[in-house]
Design a protein around this motif. Sequence first.
Motif, PDB file in Angstrom:
ATOM      1  N   THR A 119      19.330   3.688  82.631  1.00 15.20           N
ATOM      2  CA  THR A 119      18.133   3.999  83.427  1.00 15.20           C
ATOM      3  C   THR A 119      18.035   3.105  84.666  1.00 15.20           C
ATOM      4  OG1 THR A 119      16.997   4.610  81.372  1.00 15.20           O
ATOM      5  CG2 THR A 119      15.624   4.259  83.323  1.00 15.20           C
ATOM      6  N   GLU A 120      18.497   1.875  84.584  1.00  8.84           N
ATOM      7  CA  GLU A 120      18.351   0.917  85.684  1.00  8.84           C
ATOM      8  C   GLU A 120      19.528   0.906  86.649  1.00  8.84           C
ATOM      9  OE1 GLU A 120      17.918  -2.724  83.617  1.00  8.84           O
ATOM     10  OE2 GLU A 120      15.922  -2.243  82.792  1.00  8.84           O
ATOM     11  N   ASN A 121      20.668   1.462  86.232  1.00  5.34           N
ATOM     12  CA  ASN A 121      21.897   1.300  87.014  1.00  5.34           C
ATOM     13  C   ASN A 121      22.390   2.645  87.553  1.00  5.34           C
ATOM     14  OD1 ASN A 121      24.534   0.759  87.954  1.00  5.34           O
ATOM     15  ND2 ASN A 121      24.797  -0.883  86.468  1.00  5.34           N
ATOM     16  N   GLN A 138      17.831   8.672  88.884  1.00  5.01           N
ATOM     17  CA  GLN A 138      16.486   8.977  88.380  1.00  5.01           C
ATOM     18  C   GLN A 138      15.934   7.755  87.661  1.00  5.01           C
ATOM     19  OE1 GLN A 138      17.649  12.373  85.904  1.00  5.01           O
ATOM     20  NE2 GLN A 138      17.269  11.136  84.067  1.00  5.01           N
ATOM     21  N   GLU A 139      14.640   7.538  87.836  1.00  7.13           N
ATOM     22  CA  GLU A 139      14.005   6.368  87.235  1.00  7.13           C
ATOM     23  C   GLU A 139      13.659   6.603  85.761  1.00  7.13           C
ATOM     24  OE1 GLU A 139      10.666   5.415  89.653  1.00  7.13           O
ATOM     25  OE2 GLU A 139      11.904   4.765  91.367  1.00  7.13           O
ATOM     26  N   LYS A 140      13.599   7.851  85.370  1.00  8.69           N
ATOM     27  CA  LYS A 140      13.296   8.181  83.978  1.00  8.69           C
ATOM     28  C   LYS A 140      14.572   8.162  83.141  1.00  8.69           C
ATOM     29  CE  LYS A 140      11.186  11.828  81.164  1.00  8.69           C
ATOM     30  NZ  LYS A 140      10.597  13.199  81.157  1.00  8.69           N
ATOM     31  N   ALA A 141      14.458   7.733  81.902  1.00 11.59           N
ATOM     32  CA  ALA A 141      15.618   7.696  81.005  1.00 11.59           C
ATOM     33  C   ALA A 141      16.181   9.104  80.821  1.00 11.59           C
ATOM     34  CB  ALA A 141      15.226   7.116  79.653  1.00 11.59           C
ATOM     35  N   PRO A 142      17.499   9.269  80.927  1.00 10.16           N
ATOM     36  CA  PRO A 142      18.102  10.615  80.815  1.00 10.16           C
ATOM     37  C   PRO A 142      17.999  11.218  79.422  1.00 10.16           C
ATOM     38  CG  PRO A 142      19.798   8.934  80.921  1.00 10.16           C
ATOM     39  CD  PRO A 142      18.503   8.229  81.192  1.00 10.16           C
ATOM     40  N   PHE A 143      17.839  10.370  78.395  1.00 13.51           N
ATOM     41  CA  PHE A 143      17.689  10.858  77.026  1.00 13.51           C
ATOM     42  C   PHE A 143      17.114   9.719  76.190  1.00 13.51           C
ATOM     43  CE2 PHE A 143      21.976   9.284  77.653  1.00 13.51           C
ATOM     44  CZ  PHE A 143      22.121   8.370  76.627  1.00 13.51           C
ATOM     45  N   ASP A 144      16.648  10.065  75.017  1.00 14.92           N
ATOM     46  CA  ASP A 144      16.088   9.061  74.107  1.00 14.92           C
ATOM     47  C   ASP A 144      17.216   8.356  73.360  1.00 14.92           C
ATOM     48  OD1 ASP A 144      13.406   8.125  72.825  1.00 14.92           O
ATOM     49  OD2 ASP A 144      14.766   8.467  71.133  1.00 14.92           O
ATOM     50  N   HIS A 145      17.013   7.098  73.068  1.00 20.12           N
ATOM     51  CA  HIS A 145      18.064   6.310  72.413  1.00 20.12           C
ATOM     52  C   HIS A 145      18.411   6.831  71.025  1.00 20.12           C
ATOM     53  CE1 HIS A 145      15.463   4.108  69.516  1.00 20.12           C
ATOM     54  NE2 HIS A 145      14.524   4.251  70.446  1.00 20.12           N
ATOM     55  N   SER A 146      17.488   7.592  70.387  1.00 17.69           N
ATOM     56  CA  SER A 146      17.768   8.131  69.051  1.00 17.69           C
ATOM     57  C   SER A 146      18.893   9.164  69.077  1.00 17.69           C
ATOM     58  CB  SER A 146      16.498   8.765  68.466  1.00 17.69           C
ATOM     59  OG  SER A 146      16.058   9.845  69.295  1.00 17.69           O
ATOM     60  N   LEU A 147      19.179   9.745  70.258  1.00 17.48           N
ATOM     61  CA  LEU A 147      20.241  10.742  70.370  1.00 17.48           C
ATOM     62  C   LEU A 147      21.640  10.124  70.306  1.00 17.48           C
ATOM     63  CD1 LEU A 147      18.796  13.082  73.147  1.00 17.48           C
ATOM     64  CD2 LEU A 147      18.969  13.542  70.694  1.00 17.48           C
ATOM     65  N   MET A 148      21.749   8.840  70.438  1.00 15.60           N
ATOM     66  CA  MET A 148      23.066   8.191  70.366  1.00 15.60           C
ATOM     67  C   MET A 148      23.732   8.456  69.018  1.00 15.60           C
ATOM     68  SD  MET A 148      23.725   6.531  73.253  1.00 15.60           S
ATOM     69  CE  MET A 148      24.824   5.172  72.866  1.00 15.60           C
TER      70      MET A 148
END
Length: 226
Positions: A86-88, A101-111
């Motif tokens: 999200t930051e890079n 994009q400043e918003k996270a592309p997906f939730d970490h639970s999808l890993m």
Amino acid sequence: MYKKTEHQLTFVDDFFLPFGGKLNKENRWVRLAEMIPWWMPEEKYAKSFKKKFKSEKAYSVRIALGALYIKERLGLSDWETVEQITENPYLQYFIGLPEFQEKAPFDHSLMTRFRKRLGANIINELNEWIVLEEQKRHWKKHLRKTTTMMIRITTMTIMMMKIVMIMIMIMIMIMIMIVAIFSLPVPIQKSIQLNRLLPKRRTEESSFWTQPVHRLILLTLQTSGC
């Protein structure tokens, strides 16, 4: 449903940065993104989606595999991996996003789902693909250098051959002229020699009578009627 996209070309210059500028093409994540054959695991990844769950959002194989690779490469947790992405902007380009994009592309639970769909050995396979791609690039670079060197050597050789041919032609022309002169009949050669001597004799005679004493003798002879 999953829609295959990894055969489509993506370019680093097309990645949009809202704050201006462009990504550095020499950045390690940009170079890695170009080396990885994203389309290779896509077939297996696409089959892992069930047709009956049409409402399920299907993330691209590049997002899934890219996120897993970032996690293993940097030694991060699932949550921290998403935060770093999200930051890079370079990590966002690496996973195939078209713009920052400043918003996270997906939730970490999808890993966890990404790991199940791609398999436990996917990172090892990915590392092998990267090594193979590096070897291919090395051989291509070596081949280009060798080809350039051969072209230069060939060009120099052709130039030297042209110079040698010109020198040989000049020598042949000189030899032909020498042979032509010596192959003339003897009377012609003697006449050529006489023609060369006559101007000298005439010059000597004219210079003899042009001297003051000799002119006086000549005048005396003419007066006496001799």
